[in-house]
Write a protein that holds these residues in place. Structure first.
Motif, PDB file in Angstrom:
ATOM      1  N   VAL A 207       0.838  -1.194   0.000  1.00 31.16           N
ATOM      2  CA  VAL A 207       0.000   0.000   0.000  1.00 31.16           C
ATOM      3  C   VAL A 207       0.875   1.248   0.000  1.00 31.16           C
ATOM      4  O   VAL A 207       1.754   1.402   0.858  1.00 31.16           O
ATOM      5  CB  VAL A 207      -0.923   0.020   1.234  1.00 31.16           C
ATOM      6  N   LEU A 208       0.620   2.126  -0.946  1.00 26.89           N
ATOM      7  CA  LEU A 208       1.283   3.422  -0.978  1.00 26.89           C
ATOM      8  C   LEU A 208       0.235   4.511  -0.841  1.00 26.89           C
ATOM      9  O   LEU A 208      -0.788   4.482  -1.538  1.00 26.89           O
ATOM     10  CB  LEU A 208       2.049   3.620  -2.292  1.00 26.89           C
ATOM     11  N   ILE A 209       0.465   5.443   0.060  1.00 28.42           N
ATOM     12  CA  ILE A 209      -0.450   6.560   0.257  1.00 28.42           C
ATOM     13  C   ILE A 209       0.183   7.793  -0.370  1.00 28.42           C
ATOM     14  O   ILE A 209       1.337   8.126  -0.090  1.00 28.42           O
ATOM     15  CB  ILE A 209      -0.731   6.787   1.751  1.00 28.42           C
ATOM     16  N   PHE A 210      -0.599   8.474  -1.228  1.00 26.48           N
ATOM     17  CA  PHE A 210      -0.075   9.623  -1.960  1.00 26.48           C
ATOM     18  C   PHE A 210      -0.770  10.906  -1.523  1.00 26.48           C
ATOM     19  O   PHE A 210      -1.993  10.959  -1.419  1.00 26.48           O
ATOM     20  CB  PHE A 210      -0.252   9.441  -3.471  1.00 26.48           C
ATOM     21  N   SER A 211       0.037  11.964  -1.306  1.00 21.74           N
ATOM     22  CA  SER A 211      -0.463  13.270  -0.899  1.00 21.74           C
ATOM     23  C   SER A 211      -0.073  14.315  -1.939  1.00 21.74           C
ATOM     24  O   SER A 211       1.104  14.460  -2.269  1.00 21.74           O
ATOM     25  CB  SER A 211       0.111  13.634   0.481  1.00 21.74           C
ATOM     26  N   HIS A 212      -1.053  15.039  -2.452  1.00 19.54           N
ATOM     27  CA  HIS A 212      -0.843  15.976  -3.563  1.00 19.54           C
ATOM     28  C   HIS A 212      -0.281  17.322  -3.083  1.00 19.54           C
ATOM     29  O   HIS A 212      -0.124  17.569  -1.882  1.00 19.54           O
ATOM     30  CB  HIS A 212      -2.165  16.212  -4.289  1.00 19.54           C
ATOM     31  N   GLY A 213      -0.036  18.215  -4.008  1.00 15.95           N
ATOM     32  CA  GLY A 213       0.428  19.557  -3.689  1.00 15.95           C
ATOM     33  C   GLY A 213      -0.725  20.467  -3.299  1.00 15.95           C
ATOM     34  O   GLY A 213      -1.885  20.226  -3.646  1.00 15.95           O
ATOM     35  N   SER A 214      -0.417  21.532  -2.566  1.00 18.71           N
ATOM     36  CA  SER A 214      -1.442  22.472  -2.120  1.00 18.71           C
ATOM     37  C   SER A 214      -2.071  23.201  -3.304  1.00 18.71           C
ATOM     38  O   SER A 214      -1.383  23.632  -4.234  1.00 18.71           O
ATOM     39  CB  SER A 214      -0.824  23.490  -1.159  1.00 18.71           C
ATOM     40  N   TYR A 215      -3.404  23.336  -3.244  1.00 17.06           N
ATOM     41  CA  TYR A 215      -4.192  24.044  -4.260  1.00 17.06           C
ATOM     42  C   TYR A 215      -3.914  23.488  -5.651  1.00 17.06           C
ATOM     43  O   TYR A 215      -3.844  24.222  -6.631  1.00 17.06           O
ATOM     44  CB  TYR A 215      -3.913  25.545  -4.223  1.00 17.06           C
ATOM     45  N   ASN A 237      -4.808   7.684  -3.095  1.00 21.74           N
ATOM     46  CA  ASN A 237      -4.567   9.081  -3.466  1.00 21.74           C
ATOM     47  C   ASN A 237      -5.495   9.981  -2.650  1.00 21.74           C
ATOM     48  O   ASN A 237      -6.672  10.123  -2.946  1.00 21.74           O
ATOM     49  CB  ASN A 237      -4.828   9.214  -4.968  1.00 21.74           C
ATOM     50  N   ILE A 238      -4.958  10.586  -1.579  1.00 22.05           N
ATOM     51  CA  ILE A 238      -5.764  11.450  -0.719  1.00 22.05           C
ATOM     52  C   ILE A 238      -6.103  12.758  -1.428  1.00 22.05           C
ATOM     53  O   ILE A 238      -5.260  13.354  -2.086  1.00 22.05           O
ATOM     54  CB  ILE A 238      -5.021  11.783   0.591  1.00 22.05           C
ATOM     55  N   ASN A 239      -7.348  13.211  -1.270  1.00 24.48           N
ATOM     56  CA  ASN A 239      -7.732  14.558  -1.666  1.00 24.48           C
ATOM     57  C   ASN A 239      -7.955  15.342  -0.372  1.00 24.48           C
ATOM     58  O   ASN A 239      -8.921  15.107   0.351  1.00 24.48           O
ATOM     59  CB  ASN A 239      -9.005  14.538  -2.517  1.00 24.48           C
ATOM     60  N   ASP A 314      -4.062  13.463   8.203  1.00 26.74           N
ATOM     61  CA  ASP A 314      -4.907  12.865   7.159  1.00 26.74           C
ATOM     62  C   ASP A 314      -4.328  11.514   6.725  1.00 26.74           C
ATOM     63  O   ASP A 314      -5.068  10.539   6.529  1.00 26.74           O
ATOM     64  CB  ASP A 314      -4.991  13.787   5.939  1.00 26.74           C
ATOM     65  N   ILE A 315      -3.008  11.465   6.564  1.00 29.71           N
ATOM     66  CA  ILE A 315      -2.365  10.210   6.172  1.00 29.71           C
ATOM     67  C   ILE A 315      -2.603   9.143   7.229  1.00 29.71           C
ATOM     68  O   ILE A 315      -2.955   7.997   6.917  1.00 29.71           O
ATOM     69  CB  ILE A 315      -0.851  10.437   5.942  1.00 29.71           C
ATOM     70  N   SER A 316      -2.447   9.499   8.496  1.00 30.38           N
ATOM     71  CA  SER A 316      -2.670   8.531   9.576  1.00 30.38           C
ATOM     72  C   SER A 316      -4.131   8.105   9.658  1.00 30.38           C
ATOM     73  O   SER A 316      -4.428   6.952   9.991  1.00 30.38           O
ATOM     74  CB  SER A 316      -2.217   9.128  10.920  1.00 30.38           C
ATOM     75  N   GLY A 348       2.377  18.078  -0.144  1.00 29.01           N
ATOM     76  CA  GLY A 348       2.132  16.682   0.202  1.00 29.01           C
ATOM     77  C   GLY A 348       3.400  15.943   0.539  1.00 29.01           C
ATOM     78  O   GLY A 348       3.409  15.020   1.367  1.00 29.01           O
ATOM     79  N   ALA A 349       4.517  16.343  -0.073  1.00 29.67           N
ATOM     80  CA  ALA A 349       5.809  15.731   0.242  1.00 29.67           C
ATOM     81  C   ALA A 349       6.244  16.084   1.659  1.00 29.67           C
ATOM     82  O   ALA A 349       6.820  15.266   2.376  1.00 29.67           O
ATOM     83  CB  ALA A 349       6.861  16.207  -0.758  1.00 29.67           C
ATOM     84  N   SER A 350       5.943  17.311   2.071  1.00 36.00           N
ATOM     85  CA  SER A 350       6.248  17.719   3.446  1.00 36.00           C
ATOM     86  C   SER A 350       5.431  16.898   4.439  1.00 36.00           C
ATOM     87  O   SER A 350       5.937  16.485   5.493  1.00 36.00           O
ATOM     88  CB  SER A 350       5.946  19.212   3.627  1.00 36.00           C
ATOM     89  N   ALA A 351       4.161  16.625   4.088  1.00 32.50           N
ATOM     90  CA  ALA A 351       3.320  15.784   4.951  1.00 32.50           C
ATOM     91  C   ALA A 351       3.880  14.374   5.065  1.00 32.50           C
ATOM     92  O   ALA A 351       3.778  13.736   6.113  1.00 32.50           O
ATOM     93  CB  ALA A 351       1.888  15.747   4.401  1.00 32.50           C
TER      94      ALA A 351
END
Length: 488
Positions: A207-215, A237-239, A314-316, A348-351
């Protein structure tokens, strides 16, 4: 022309007609049969609409063809009259022709890279409701709700491929720039490699969780995510609601980027001054200790540090429900919950970095061109970590040098893709084929996607699937790629 940019057959014919025939009509008169030409023009336009479909980028071309048809019907010379009239006609025609050629090229019907893995790709959505307070809205009773786009290896039967981007992404992206909500309907012509809601392949997958960039468009990362999934990973892919361009919920509601929150906390004069002063102070610093002090101040006090902590939660929240989904959802028995990785882009990379500090269930993480806001600067990672940066140019301060000064107690890879830009990890350079607008550098977008996916896959294969590899050797394979193992 890039192989990703598709100028369709009848569009090309219409553009050639628009370019050549005005001059022909002015120099050759109407020696060809008028009825034949009118029928030909009509057939080409009809075939274009039937087989390719209307898109607004072609409006200048349509207009020129209508004018040509009228001139032909009336047997009117296109550049007729005195020099003033000819000048006006020529200027008008040149302007229309410029837009006719440039709009379809700048905002093209593009082709996504073809995934190379053995698995077909499916997607579906999960509506995640948490008991956490929603920090973005004013209503204290609001709870944090997320939409998760699940990309997974799939068994395909008769399912259709999904359109490129859902309405939350599209309409929110148009709203961001004050455009009509139908602006990006032409993306229906972009073919994805992802099928709508097929069954998950009959295996267990990491499982890979992905976090996008702001706005940004939360799922605007097809070029990278499709390839990763095709190699045997499930990507969640989190929104991040109110912080992407738009989040589409199952009832059709779209929650757009919250500009009120932005004006109150993010895009304030105080934050702007902090960012500007920190850049100046960093670039003017004479010693490493001075740069460290500047970095610590901006990384811990800029508003992005608060966003980082919220997105890490959010990731957790997603990880909290993996076991539940593995028992009673379309993902039942398909999630290998002992193999969890995280990756993200920009904010999202910072998260991702923050989540590695906070959540012990995560095994490894990848940062794609993110500044590491928050308390990483005073922490040490205890998990394998990879950061891939774009080619930052002066005066962009490299705060990450100090954010990650302690590295990792296990392993830390620091990589860069030369001549790339911040948007190179997104689909943006395919959507907007203009370098000074798309912030994707001068490198071919396909090169960035290939380098990124190969590096990310090798990294996760090594730490989630126990497949030994040598990431450092990749720099000999890709000339634009630099990678080194950071020493603690």
């Amino acid at each position: 022309m890039s192989k990703n940019i598709i100028m369709r057959l009848f569009e090309i014919i219409l553009l050639l007609i628009s370019t050549i025939f005005p001059f022909y009509f002015s120099t050759k008169g109407y020696r060809l049969n008028k009825k034949f030409l009118l029928i030909t023009f009509g057939c080409v336009i009809m075939l274009h609409f039937i087989f390719e479909g209307y898109r607004w980028q072609m409006i200048p071309t349509y207009l020129i063809n209508v004018i040509l048809a009228w001139c032909l019907y009336k047997e009117y010379l296109f550049f007729n009259g005195g020099w003033v009239k000819k000048f006006i006609s020529g200027l008008t025609f040149s302007t229309l022709l410029l837009f006719a050629w440039s709009l379809p090229y700048i905002l093209p019907i593009f082709s996504l890279p073809t995934p190379t893995g053995k698995y077909k790709i499916g997607s579906d959505y999960i509506h995640l409701k948490t008991d956490r307070e929603e920090e973005i809205t004013e209503n204290t009773n609001d709870k944090r709700e997320l939409m998760i786009k699940v990309w997974y290896p799939a068994n395909i039967k008769n399912e259709e491929k999904e359109p490129y981007l859902n309405d939350g992404d599209r309409i929110g992206f148009a709203k961001k720039y004050g455009l009509p909500k139908s602006t990006f309907n032409y993306l229906n012509y972009v073919e994805t490699h992802t099928y709508k809601s097929p069954k998950v392949a009959n295996e267990k997958f990491p499982v890979l969780i992905f976090s996008h960039g702001s706005y940004s468009k939360a799922s605007g990362y097809y070029a990278i995510i499709e390839e990763i999934v095709s190699q045997g990973y499930i990507v969640l892919n989190i929104n991040h609601t109110y912080e992407s361009t738009g989040t589409l919920f199952p009832d059709g509601t779209i929650k757009f980027y919250n500009k009120e929150y932005d004006e109150k906390y993010v895009s304030t004069q105080q934050m702007g001054e902090l960012a500007w002063k920190s850049q100046q102070d960093f670039n003017n610093a004479k010693t490493e200790n001075e740069k460290l002090l500047v970095s610590r101040n901006i990384l811990k006090n800029y508003i992005a540090a608060d966003i980082t902590k919220r997105w890490s939660k959010d990731i957790s929240s997603v990880i909290d429900l993996l076991e539940t989904w593995n028992k009673s959802s379309f993902l039942a028995s398909r999630l290998d919950t002992n193999k969890i990785g995280v990756f993200g882009h920009s904010q999202g990379a910072s998260a991702v970095g923050q989540s590695l500090l906070e959540d012990n269930r995560i095994i490894a993480g990848v940062s794609l061109d993110g500044v590491q806001w928050g308390n990483m600067i005073d922490s040490t990672l205890k998990k394998p970590f990879l950061i891939i940066s774009s080619d930052w140019k002066f005066p962009h301060p490299n705060f990450n040098t100090y954010a990650f000064r302690n590295g990792s107690s296990t392993i830390f890879y620091d990589a860069k893709i030369e001549n790339s830009g911040h948007a190179s990890f997104m689909d943006i350079p395919l959507m907007v084929n203009l370098q000074f607008v798309n912030e994707a550098g001068t490198i071919n977008p396909n090169s960035v996607y290939k380098i990124t996916t190969e590096t990310v896959l090798r990294f996760f294969d090594m730490y989630l699937n126990d497949k030994p590899t040598n990431l450092i050797n990749l720099k000999t394979k890709h000339l634009e790629f630099e990678i080194a193992q950071k020493k603690q």
